[in-house]
Structures are given as C-alpha cells and as structure tokens.
Design an enzyme around this catalytic site. Sequence first.
Site, mmCIF file in Angstrom:
data_model
loop_
_atom_site.group_PDB
_atom_site.id
_atom_site.type_symbol
_atom_site.label_atom_id
_atom_site.label_comp_id
_atom_site.label_asym_id
_atom_site.label_seq_id
_atom_site.Cartn_x
_atom_site.Cartn_y
_atom_site.Cartn_z
ATOM 1 N N TRP A 1 0.853 -1.195 0.000
ATOM 2 C CA TRP A 1 0.000 0.000 0.000
ATOM 3 C C TRP A 1 0.889 1.245 0.000
ATOM 4 O O TRP A 1 1.866 1.314 0.758
ATOM 5 C CB TRP A 1 -0.891 -0.031 1.247
ATOM 6 C CG TRP A 1 -1.820 1.142 1.366
ATOM 7 C CD1 TRP A 1 -2.622 1.675 0.388
ATOM 8 C CD2 TRP A 1 -2.051 1.927 2.546
ATOM 9 N NE1 TRP A 1 -3.332 2.733 0.895
ATOM 10 C CE2 TRP A 1 -2.996 2.915 2.202
ATOM 11 C CE3 TRP A 1 -1.554 1.890 3.842
ATOM 12 C CZ2 TRP A 1 -3.464 3.859 3.117
ATOM 13 C CZ3 TRP A 1 -2.011 2.827 4.759
ATOM 14 C CH2 TRP A 1 -2.959 3.794 4.397
ATOM 15 N N ASP B 1 -1.246 -5.773 8.919
ATOM 16 C CA ASP B 1 -2.181 -4.718 8.551
ATOM 17 C C ASP B 1 -3.489 -5.412 8.165
ATOM 18 O O ASP B 1 -3.559 -6.119 7.161
ATOM 19 C CB ASP B 1 -1.611 -3.914 7.370
ATOM 20 C CG ASP B 1 -2.513 -2.736 7.012
ATOM 21 O OD1 ASP B 1 -3.652 -2.670 7.519
ATOM 22 O OD2 ASP B 1 -2.086 -1.884 6.216
ATOM 23 N N ALA C 1 -6.877 -4.419 7.247
ATOM 24 C CA ALA C 1 -7.783 -3.316 6.882
ATOM 25 C C ALA C 1 -9.039 -3.803 6.174
ATOM 26 O O ALA C 1 -9.960 -3.016 5.950
ATOM 27 C CB ALA C 1 -7.038 -2.323 5.994
ATOM 28 N N LYS D 1 -13.520 -0.062 6.113
ATOM 29 C CA LYS D 1 -14.132 -0.731 4.957
ATOM 30 C C LYS D 1 -15.244 -1.683 5.384
ATOM 31 O O LYS D 1 -16.345 -1.636 4.853
ATOM 32 C CB LYS D 1 -13.081 -1.521 4.166
ATOM 33 C CG LYS D 1 -11.707 -0.931 4.146
ATOM 34 C CD LYS D 1 -11.541 0.181 3.141
ATOM 35 C CE LYS D 1 -10.225 0.883 3.411
ATOM 36 N NZ LYS D 1 -9.690 1.675 2.354
HETATM 37 C C1 LMR Z 1 -6.811 2.750 -0.652
HETATM 38 O O1 LMR Z 1 -5.802 2.033 -0.678
HETATM 39 O O2 LMR Z 1 -7.302 3.223 -1.683
HETATM 40 C C2 LMR Z 1 -7.494 3.018 0.651
HETATM 41 O O3 LMR Z 1 -6.853 2.340 1.677
HETATM 42 C C3 LMR Z 1 -7.682 4.462 0.911
HETATM 43 C C4 LMR Z 1 -6.413 5.162 1.269
HETATM 44 O O4 LMR Z 1 -6.416 5.856 2.290
HETATM 45 O O5 LMR Z 1 -5.422 5.042 0.554
#
Ligand code: LMR
Length: 394
Positions: free
Chosen positions: A127, A208, A210, A243
């Site tokens: 990410w 993580d 999420a 989410k």
């Molecule tokens: C994403 O990866 O699009 C989400 O987790 C939103 C973000 O805050 O990046």
Amino acid sequence: MFENLSKAPGDKILALMGEYAADARPTKIDLGVGVYKDEKGVTPVMTSVRKAEERMLSNEKTKTYLGIAGNKGFGTAVLDLVLADAVDLLRVRIAQAPGGTGSLWVLMQLINRARPGATVHVSDPTWANHIPIANSSGLKVATYPYFDTVTRGVKFDEMLAALDKLGADDIVLLHGCCHNPTGANLTDAQWDQVAASLARTGALPFIDLAYLGFGDGIEADAYGTRKILSTVPEAVIAFSGSKNFGLYRERVGAAILVARNAEEADVTNSQLLNIIRGAYSQPPDHGAEIIRTILQDAELRAEWEEELGVMRNRMISLREKLASAIRERSNSTDFDFVAGHRGMFSLLGLTADAVEHLKAGNGVYMTSDSRINVAGIPEEHVGALADAFLGAIR
Ligand code: LMR
C-alpha cells in the site's frame, strides 16, 4: 519560518479522487480509491450502522473523555472479532486509534522506540502509504518479493526464502487478507509456512488488517492473523473499521500488541499510550461506539455480517463478470486472474501509458500502478470496460 520548505509529494491515491471529481464526462468510471460502492455507484451507510447510531443518539448521556486507549467495549469486541481464541488475552493490549492509518502510525512509532531505526520489510508492492508512515516514524524500509507479474499470483517460494533470512531485529509487514494493491493472497498452507518462518527467525510480524471480511469471510480472512498469533511470541496488528463497517470518514481503527507475557505487555502498552497522548491525546469515539454497539448486540451483529456478505459477494461477482467479459472479447484467459484475486483490489499489470490512455481516452480512473478497485466496476457497462482495457493494452 517556512521559506526553507520544499513541496511535499502528493498522495497518488487521494489525488486521483480529486481528478475524478473534476472530470465532467458522464461515462467516467472510478476504479481508484478503495471505497466500496453499491450497484448505484454509492458508498452506502450500512443499515446496521444507521441503527446503532440511532440507539446511540437516544442512549448517550455524556461526551466526557474516555481515556487514551479509547472505547473499552470497542477494544474487547474487536479483540474477539480479530483474535477469537488464538492467543491468551493476558498478553494482549489494544488501543483504539484513528483509522487503520492512525493505528499503523502509532505502532510504527512504538517499534521505533523499541528498536530505533530498525527495518520494516514490506511486500513488493505494498500500500502506497506504508512506506511514508514507516519512514516518518524513523524506521527503514526494505521489500520482500511478493507479486509475480507474470502469473499475477504470489511468488511464494521467493517470499519465504527472503523471510527466512531475517533476524530478531527485523519487522515484517504482512497484509492479513485482501492484499492491497495486488489482490493476490496467501493460502492457509502458505500462512502456516510464514508463521513457522517467523517463529524460526524471531522477526516481528506487523499485520495490517484493513479488509477483514472483504475476501472470503470473517473467519477465512482472519486465518493468517490467528495462525501467526498462535505461533509466535510477539506481534502487532493495525485493524481498520473503515471498509468492513463502511465508516471511512469516522476514522476508526485499533492498534493491537501481543507481548511475551503480561508484564511486558503492560510496559509496552505504557509506551503506546504515551505515544498516543503526545500525538492526539485520545481517539474520537463515534465510530468506535458504532462498532461496539453492533458487535455486542446479537441482532445488529447478524445484520452487519449479512450486509458485509452482500458487499463481499458483489465484489466477487464483479470480478467474475469482468474476467469473463475480457475472455469473451479477447479469446484469452490472460485476465482470469481478476476472478481469482480477493478483496477490493486487483493489480492489472498495465503500463503507466496504458493507465494514462484509459484515463484520458475512456475516463477510466485507476492508480498509476494499474490497481483497480473492483467495487467500482459498473455492472451494466462491464463490456465497455473490458473493451477499454483491451484497447489500452493493444
Ligand atoms: C486505498 O488504498 O485506496 C485506501 O486504503 C484508501 C487510502 O487511504 O489510501
């Protein structure tokens, strides 16, 4: 005062939201930021959430402070949801934090207090926000092999070989489920091997979590986290309720730490609370109280699980529809991997030029690494989307 500052880099995911909003084309398609959308393209407030809020409005008697760790009932409920009976809770502490990102941030700060300048090993790719959070906490970042750009699956042998080489001062950031950005995930047998590797090397797992419930279901998605916690002596977890409860703007998450024993858990937790006090003092309560209300009420919890299941199944079905629309048009199985991926994202493996072409020419928005948010696939225009993808790669 500010004359020596240079411009900070923008965030590629959030910048895309602005670009999409400014695009006047009625046929534009948003496959960018990771928010769930229903068949009308709306990110709904879940009915269970609405009901919890109504109860809260009539029952709330005070808005006084709750303390540095936030809403205690929320903490208990989240531990039960995430860990079940994987680990003795005497070794576990939890602090509510502002979203998954806030949870990651306080935990990175904690790790830097324990091992200043240590290295966090992240998947390649990961990410986009993991690396800046680790760096701004004083930690170094390295990558371990993860995504196979040919098969669009996990390069598991290479990943495991890299993890096996780590030591007790290293931290391994793992996506508990629904890998972001790739959508390629570990099997249960692979999680078993990762847990065994961490137990051998002593590297600290940093999970993580999420997207719990967005992949194959709550229990299936929690498998890796629980396996690791039942295998290793220490771990940290950043949980997000953005989410799976649709509470994005409420910023609700939790920093969970697992220590070798209750005494070490107390000491480590005192550092965590000290970090929080010095950063934002205490977390906001609204989202946490919503989650507490839902998880601790049998009826609301059943309703939430059903709503979560609807979201999950819709994403799985959109994956299948897109893969099959591309297969029909191209007479190839090259994009079948989209149907096999899980969670909110798939990394398509398109070039930056193809991504730009899709945005400029077709109004199809995705992050520049060609990550798509499958919840944004418009069901009734899936054929047009498949045509656009094929046009862009030709
Ligand atoms: C994403 O990866 O699009 C989400 O987790 C939103 C973000 O805050 O990046």
